[in-house]
Design an enzyme around this catalytic site. Structure first.
Site, PDB file in Angstrom:
ATOM      1  N   TYR A   1       0.832  -1.217   0.000  1.00  0.00           N
ATOM      2  CA  TYR A   1       0.000   0.000   0.000  1.00  0.00           C
ATOM      3  C   TYR A   1       0.863   1.262   0.000  1.00  0.00           C
ATOM      4  O   TYR A   1       0.352   2.362   0.157  1.00  0.00           O
ATOM      5  CB  TYR A   1      -0.940   0.011   1.210  1.00  0.00           C
TER       6      TYR A   1
ATOM      7  N   ASP B   1      -1.772 -11.288   8.458  1.00  0.00           N
ATOM      8  CA  ASP B   1      -0.953 -12.332   7.834  1.00  0.00           C
ATOM      9  C   ASP B   1       0.526 -12.202   8.158  1.00  0.00           C
ATOM     10  O   ASP B   1       1.224 -13.195   8.248  1.00  0.00           O
ATOM     11  CB  ASP B   1      -1.164 -12.315   6.315  1.00  0.00           C
TER      12      ASP B   1
ATOM     13  N   HIS C   1       4.609  -6.420  -4.621  1.00  0.00           N
ATOM     14  CA  HIS C   1       3.186  -6.678  -4.839  1.00  0.00           C
ATOM     15  C   HIS C   1       2.428  -5.413  -4.486  1.00  0.00           C
ATOM     16  O   HIS C   1       2.906  -4.577  -3.718  1.00  0.00           O
ATOM     17  CB  HIS C   1       2.672  -7.869  -4.015  1.00  0.00           C
TER      18      HIS C   1
ATOM     19  N   TYR D   1     -11.261  -1.267   0.333  1.00  0.00           N
ATOM     20  CA  TYR D   1     -11.122  -1.229   1.794  1.00  0.00           C
ATOM     21  C   TYR D   1      -9.871  -0.467   2.213  1.00  0.00           C
ATOM     22  O   TYR D   1      -9.791   0.070   3.305  1.00  0.00           O
ATOM     23  CB  TYR D   1     -11.138  -2.661   2.334  1.00  0.00           C
ATOM     24  N   ARG D   2      -8.941  -0.352   1.308  1.00  0.00           N
ATOM     25  CA  ARG D   2      -7.634   0.242   1.593  1.00  0.00           C
ATOM     26  C   ARG D   2      -6.986   0.476   0.242  1.00  0.00           C
ATOM     27  O   ARG D   2      -7.362  -0.176  -0.729  1.00  0.00           O
ATOM     28  CB  ARG D   2      -6.847  -0.811   2.364  1.00  0.00           C
TER      29      ARG D   2
END
Ligand code: ADP
Length: 539
Positions: free
Chosen positions: A102, A161, A401, A482-483
């Site tokens: 993010y 996670d 990622h 959501y983010r």
């Protein structure tokens, strides 16, 4: 995103001097150093290495901080915001700063001063009677878990996670774990916040200085303000109370492996009533094959080509690991007799779905972590870092990622729609993807992992381009995110368009009222200040 720099300032509250963000940051450095101590101002190579977006090699100069300031106390945080106001320097706050996928620790406005709170790493209190912890921003999930073990406290953490991130940072970002306490933002009870002008507030009952309920009762007298400081840029949170799950007598990790995609979607409808009536209380995760196997193996173990894995490879993967195309993980807790009943209800609910296999493992509540099958660990809030191995999937020297995380209603039709959208996007990139649905009783998040070669600028560019397209496509279908990665924050915020973007306009009014010079994380969540030269271009 471009940021307007060097423009003449319209806001009369600023002096008329024209200078860049980086120049002003340079001038403010001595004041920051005086506030926190020289050794806690980090410059040069470590900023790029440890406080940037590790997966976005195109970031320089699109999001690189000038330097990092690490305060050691609330008082130092208060001084930092005062200095930032005085010098008109934008700050970008992170706790651990591991918001990878993010944007990591990178700011939106190039040249911002990164405020990193890793030094404030105390577990301030754990109350076993009421089941809560009070943490500073630097405490990671792994550290909080270790603290509970070392002090023989019969409470559980709920971990995401990867357990290296900050408990407080993850919670502010609407992060999630997989126990019944897995909706972390819902467990917040009492926060302390430094506002942009240096004022210090406590939320809820904590507004009363002698309160006996700061961390036992979530609401106070008046509006509940905690949510306002989550996924926002209205303050710097310096403490947080969080409710925690009492350690149960026993727990089970129940897996339902669905061979086909259709069986996987059908699970969603089958589990919904059990989530709504409270038979299932934890945050269920339904993972696709690659979401599991990227953490357990490498692509070369399966496929000698770089082309995306196909149905034949998927069949081999299923056979080798006894997995399905989709794999639901459910947690049950408490008395074994009661868990037997819960299991019977779950089995009955999925019995009509062809091609499902059911596996259940029971553990004592105080099981040693190393005795738990790793994919079961998150169900009991046991810290784990296995998912980081997914980055080795292709064997890239510099893997990355980026998060794609839409929210949609808990139905099989929505699960199919969004999965097919992701499949199309991944095919355009020519990449494998890991995907998981994280369920609430009425909605789910799709957590998608597309791994790319961050050392290849063209691949980075293409990955961000297609991720942006997927975000736009899912918004057109009525699914918001959501983010979001730094690069997509404005785009996602723009999708909340009801009544001429009334929500965005309200956020901006709050921003201007609370932070008139706009020094706190400008652009975070697409919220920009009206004033100053670090507002959104064109705004
Ligand atoms: P983690 O290390 O758990 O992934 P970060 O420390 O990177 O989390 O924080 C994630 C995001 O949450 C940051 O980018 C920032 O926007 C916000 N955030 C983190 N800590 C704070 C804080 N103490 N106050 C305000 N916002 C914060």
């Amino acid at each position: 995103m471009t940021v307007v720099d060097d423009q003449s300032l319209e806001d009369g509250s600023f002096n008329s001097e024209t200078s860049t963000v980086a120049e002003r940051a340079e001038r403010a450095k001595a004041a920051f150093a005086a506030a926190v101590g020289e050794e806690w101002v980090i410059e040069g190579e470590p900023v790029a290495r440890d406080f940037s977006d590790p997966y976005d090699t195109l970031q320089a100069p699109r999001s690189r901080g000038s330097y990092v300031v690490q305060p050691g106390s609330v008082e130092e945080v208060r001084q930092i915001v005062r200095i930032a106001n005085e010098h008109r320097v934008p700050l970008w706050t992170g706790s651990q700063g591991r918001n990878n996928g993010y944007g990591g620790a990178a700011p939106r406005v190039p040249g911002s001063v990164i405020v990193n709170l890793r030094r404030m790493n105390k577990v301030l209190e754990v109350n076993e009677t009421f089941g809560y912890a009070v943490v500073e921003p630097g405490v990671s999930f792994a550290e909080l878990n270790a603290y509970l073990l070392e002090n023989d406290i019969a409470l559980w953490t709920s971990v995401p996670d990867l357990s290296w991130g900050s408990v407080l940072g993850n919670t502010l970002e609407h992060g999630l774990g997989y126990t019944p306490y897995g909706e972390h933002a819902d467990q917040v009870c009492g926060m302390e916040i430094v506002l942009a002008d240096g004022d210090l507030v406590r939320t809820g009952m904590g507004g009363q200085s002698n309160s006996k309920n700061f961390h036992t009762h979530q609401r106070g007298f008046g509006p509940r303000l905690d949510e306002m400081f989550m996924q926002s840029n209205f303050g710097i949170v310096t403490k947080m109370g969080l409710w925690m799950q009492p350690r149960p007598k026993a727990w089970r990790s129940v897996w339902i492996h669905a061979t086909t995609d259709e069986a996987g979607y059908a699970l969603v409808d089958a589990l919904r009533p059990l989530l709504m009536d409270g038979t299932i209380t934890n945050r269920v995760l339904i993972m696709n094959l690659t979401a599991i196997l990227t953490a357990l193996s490498k692509k070369e173990d399966w496929h000698d080509s770089t082309a995306p894995i196909d149905d034949d490879v998927r069949a081999a993967m299923r056979a080798a690991y006894g997995l399905g195309n989709w794999n639901a993980r459910i947690g049950l807790y408490g008395e074994p007799d009661r868990m037997d009943v819960d299991e019977r209800l779950i089995r009955e609910a999925v019995a009509h779905i062809p091609g499902t296999e059911y596996v259940s493992r029971e553990y004592p509540g105080d099981v040693r972590h190393e005795d738990v099958f790793p994919p079961d660990q998150a169900v009991a809030g046991i810290p784990n870092m296995d998912l980081l191995r997914m980055l080795d999937w292709y064997g890239y020297e510099r893997p990355g990622h980026v998060g794609f995380a839409p929210i949609f209603p808990l139905t099989s039709d929505d699960a199919r729609e969004i999965h097919q959208l992701l499949e199309r996007g991944s095919a355009r990139m020519g990449k494998d993807y890991g995907a998981a649905y994280a369920l609430t009783a009425r909605s789910m998040l799709m957590l998608a992992l597309i791994i790319y070669n961050a050392g290849d600028p063209e691949e980075v560019r293409r990955t961000f381009e297609v991720t942006g397209e997927m975000i736009a496509e899912s918004a057109a279908m009525g699914y918001g995110e959501y983010r979001g990665h730094l690069q997509f924050m404005d785009r996602i915020a723009d999708q909340f368009d009801f009544n001429d973007h009334a929500q965005q306009r309200l956020n901006q009014r709050l921003k201007d009222a609370l932070d008139p010079r706009g020094v706190l994380s400008p652009g975070k969540q697409g919220i920009w200040p009206s004033a100053g030269d670090f507002r959104r271009a064109g705004a």
